[in-house]
Design a protein around this motif. Structure first.
Motif, mmCIF file in Angstrom:
data_model
loop_
_atom_site.group_PDB
_atom_site.id
_atom_site.type_symbol
_atom_site.label_atom_id
_atom_site.label_comp_id
_atom_site.label_asym_id
_atom_site.label_seq_id
_atom_site.Cartn_x
_atom_site.Cartn_y
_atom_site.Cartn_z
ATOM 1 N N MET A 162 -74.855 -44.300 -22.032
ATOM 2 C CA MET A 162 -75.945 -44.834 -22.196
ATOM 3 C C MET A 162 -75.924 -46.067 -23.243
ATOM 4 N N ALA A 163 -74.767 -46.627 -23.452
ATOM 5 C CA ALA A 163 -74.462 -47.708 -24.162
ATOM 6 C C ALA A 163 -75.323 -48.964 -23.949
ATOM 7 N N PRO A 164 -75.468 -49.328 -22.560
ATOM 8 C CA PRO A 164 -76.347 -50.423 -22.599
ATOM 9 C C PRO A 164 -77.934 -50.155 -22.950
ATOM 10 N N TYR A 165 -78.280 -49.321 -22.840
ATOM 11 C CA TYR A 165 -79.651 -49.090 -23.178
ATOM 12 C C TYR A 165 -79.862 -48.520 -24.777
ATOM 13 N N VAL A 166 -78.768 -48.412 -25.363
ATOM 14 C CA VAL A 166 -78.687 -47.923 -26.901
ATOM 15 C C VAL A 166 -78.355 -49.018 -27.880
ATOM 16 N N PHE A 167 -77.361 -49.949 -27.138
ATOM 17 C CA PHE A 167 -76.762 -50.869 -28.236
ATOM 18 C C PHE A 167 -76.930 -52.355 -27.814
ATOM 19 N N GLY A 168 -77.043 -53.241 -28.736
ATOM 20 C CA GLY A 168 -77.471 -54.484 -28.390
ATOM 21 C C GLY A 168 -76.228 -55.530 -27.931
ATOM 22 N N GLU A 169 -76.596 -56.446 -27.234
ATOM 23 C CA GLU A 169 -75.306 -57.252 -26.648
ATOM 24 C C GLU A 169 -74.340 -57.760 -27.563
ATOM 25 N N PRO A 170 -74.587 -57.982 -28.635
ATOM 26 C CA PRO A 170 -73.406 -58.315 -29.561
ATOM 27 C C PRO A 170 -72.442 -57.331 -29.530
ATOM 28 N N LEU A 171 -72.904 -55.894 -29.801
ATOM 29 C CA LEU A 171 -71.974 -54.913 -29.716
ATOM 30 C C LEU A 171 -71.443 -54.690 -28.473
ATOM 31 N N LEU A 172 -72.246 -54.755 -27.524
ATOM 32 C CA LEU A 172 -71.600 -54.514 -26.047
ATOM 33 C C LEU A 172 -70.434 -55.590 -25.584
ATOM 34 N N LYS A 173 -70.629 -56.934 -26.006
ATOM 35 C CA LYS A 173 -69.946 -57.854 -25.594
ATOM 36 C C LYS A 173 -68.689 -57.826 -26.169
ATOM 37 N N ARG A 174 -68.607 -57.310 -27.569
ATOM 38 C CA ARG A 174 -67.162 -57.351 -28.447
ATOM 39 C C ARG A 174 -66.622 -56.146 -28.624
ATOM 40 N N PHE A 175 -67.215 -54.823 -28.468
ATOM 41 C CA PHE A 175 -66.391 -53.610 -28.493
ATOM 42 C C PHE A 175 -66.471 -52.943 -27.405
ATOM 43 N N ASP A 176 -65.435 -51.922 -27.202
ATOM 44 C CA ASP A 176 -65.400 -50.562 -26.317
ATOM 45 C C ASP A 176 -66.341 -49.938 -27.118
ATOM 46 N N ILE A 177 -66.999 -49.062 -26.286
ATOM 47 C CA ILE A 177 -68.067 -48.090 -26.996
ATOM 48 C C ILE A 177 -67.376 -46.714 -26.472
ATOM 49 N N ILE A 178 -66.718 -46.012 -27.236
ATOM 50 C CA ILE A 178 -66.250 -44.679 -26.997
ATOM 51 C C ILE A 178 -66.820 -43.450 -27.610
ATOM 52 N N GLY A 179 -67.354 -42.532 -26.650
ATOM 53 C CA GLY A 179 -68.002 -41.337 -27.128
ATOM 54 C C GLY A 179 -66.855 -40.301 -26.710
ATOM 55 N N PHE A 180 -67.160 -39.170 -27.456
ATOM 56 C CA PHE A 180 -66.396 -37.570 -27.390
ATOM 57 C C PHE A 180 -67.131 -36.560 -27.173
ATOM 58 N N ASP A 181 -66.663 -35.521 -26.363
ATOM 59 C CA ASP A 181 -67.450 -34.449 -26.476
ATOM 60 C C ASP A 181 -66.834 -33.308 -27.573
ATOM 61 N N PRO A 182 -67.644 -33.151 -28.738
ATOM 62 C CA PRO A 182 -67.007 -32.333 -29.725
ATOM 63 C C PRO A 182 -66.786 -30.974 -29.107
ATOM 64 N N ARG A 183 -65.959 -30.361 -29.786
ATOM 65 C CA ARG A 183 -65.352 -29.080 -29.398
ATOM 66 C C ARG A 183 -66.459 -28.189 -29.009
ATOM 67 N N GLY A 184 -66.243 -27.481 -27.468
ATOM 68 C CA GLY A 184 -67.306 -26.573 -27.173
ATOM 69 C C GLY A 184 -68.481 -27.166 -26.428
ATOM 70 N N THR A 185 -68.519 -28.686 -26.220
ATOM 71 C CA THR A 185 -69.694 -29.417 -25.720
ATOM 72 C C THR A 185 -69.253 -30.138 -24.361
ATOM 73 N N GLY A 186 -69.973 -30.411 -23.532
ATOM 74 C CA GLY A 186 -69.698 -31.168 -22.355
ATOM 75 C C GLY A 186 -68.555 -30.712 -21.746
ATOM 76 N N GLU A 187 -67.728 -31.933 -21.635
ATOM 77 C CA GLU A 187 -66.328 -31.330 -20.751
ATOM 78 C C GLU A 187 -65.213 -31.005 -21.683
ATOM 79 N N SER A 188 -65.393 -31.038 -22.756
ATOM 80 C CA SER A 188 -64.393 -30.612 -23.796
ATOM 81 C C SER A 188 -64.006 -29.103 -23.568
ATOM 82 N N SER A 189 -62.791 -28.620 -24.170
ATOM 83 C CA SER A 189 -62.548 -27.295 -23.982
ATOM 84 C C SER A 189 -63.459 -26.362 -24.683
ATOM 85 N N PRO A 190 -63.839 -25.348 -23.939
ATOM 86 C CA PRO A 190 -64.919 -24.198 -24.371
ATOM 87 C C PRO A 190 -64.374 -23.340 -25.719
#
Length: 162
Positions: free
Chosen positions: A128-156
């Motif tokens: 959801m980065a385009p809706y959460v962060f401003g243009e300066p961040l979106l332009k200059r940084f790769d936005i990386i998210g991770f699913d902590p242990r046991g959430t989302g698609e990470s190992s149960p």
């Protein structure tokens, strides 16, 4: 009291103007530097931080193999292996799911985000980065998210005994 409020407002406006000007100058001045800045996932990229103990070297020296996500060609996905117990790095491991929203321009780095928790997958937040962060961040940084242990698609995780 009104005079103090007016002074504070003027100082705030000057600060915003100076910061905006600095960002514009920084963007213009960094064009050549950005062309030479290696991305962390490319050969010859920045060195990996040294592990706190030699037995964690395997985890600290991982190269992330980004591939287009199956659900979105504009996003990259990967996994990262981490130990279940950092006191026993030779024991079991978890696979953490990662999602990267590539920078709109030439990236100068990565911004790793985590919405907090408990139980919230960070890949959804990064997606959801385009809706959460401003243009300066979106332009200059790769936005990386991770699913902590046991959430989302990470190992149960099984935290409770039978």
């Amino acid at each position: 009291m009104k005079r103090l409020a007016a002074i504070v407002a003027v100082i705030a406006l000057v600060g915003v103007a100076v910061l905006s000007g600095a960002l514009v100058l920084m963007d213009a001045g960094d064009r050549d530097a950005r062309d030479r800045t290696p991305r962390a996932n490319t050969p010859g990229g920045p060195e990996v931080t040294a592990p706190p103990t030699p037995d964690l070297d395997t985890f600290y020296s991982q190269r992330i193999d980004w591939q287009p996500c199956s659900h979105s060609a504009s996003r990259d996905c990967a996994t990262l292996e981490v130990p279940v117990d950092y006191r026993d790095p030779g024991g079991e491991t978890f696979a953490l799911n990662l999602l990267r929203v590539p920078a709109a321009g030439r990236p100068i780095g990565s911004l790793v985000v985590n919405p907090g928790g408990p139980g919230a997958p960070g890949t959804s937040y990064a997606n959801m980065a385009p809706y959460v962060f401003g243009e300066p961040l979106l332009k200059r940084f790769d936005i990386i998210g991770f699913d902590p242990r046991g959430t989302g698609e990470s190992s149960p995780v099984d935290c409770l005994s039978d």
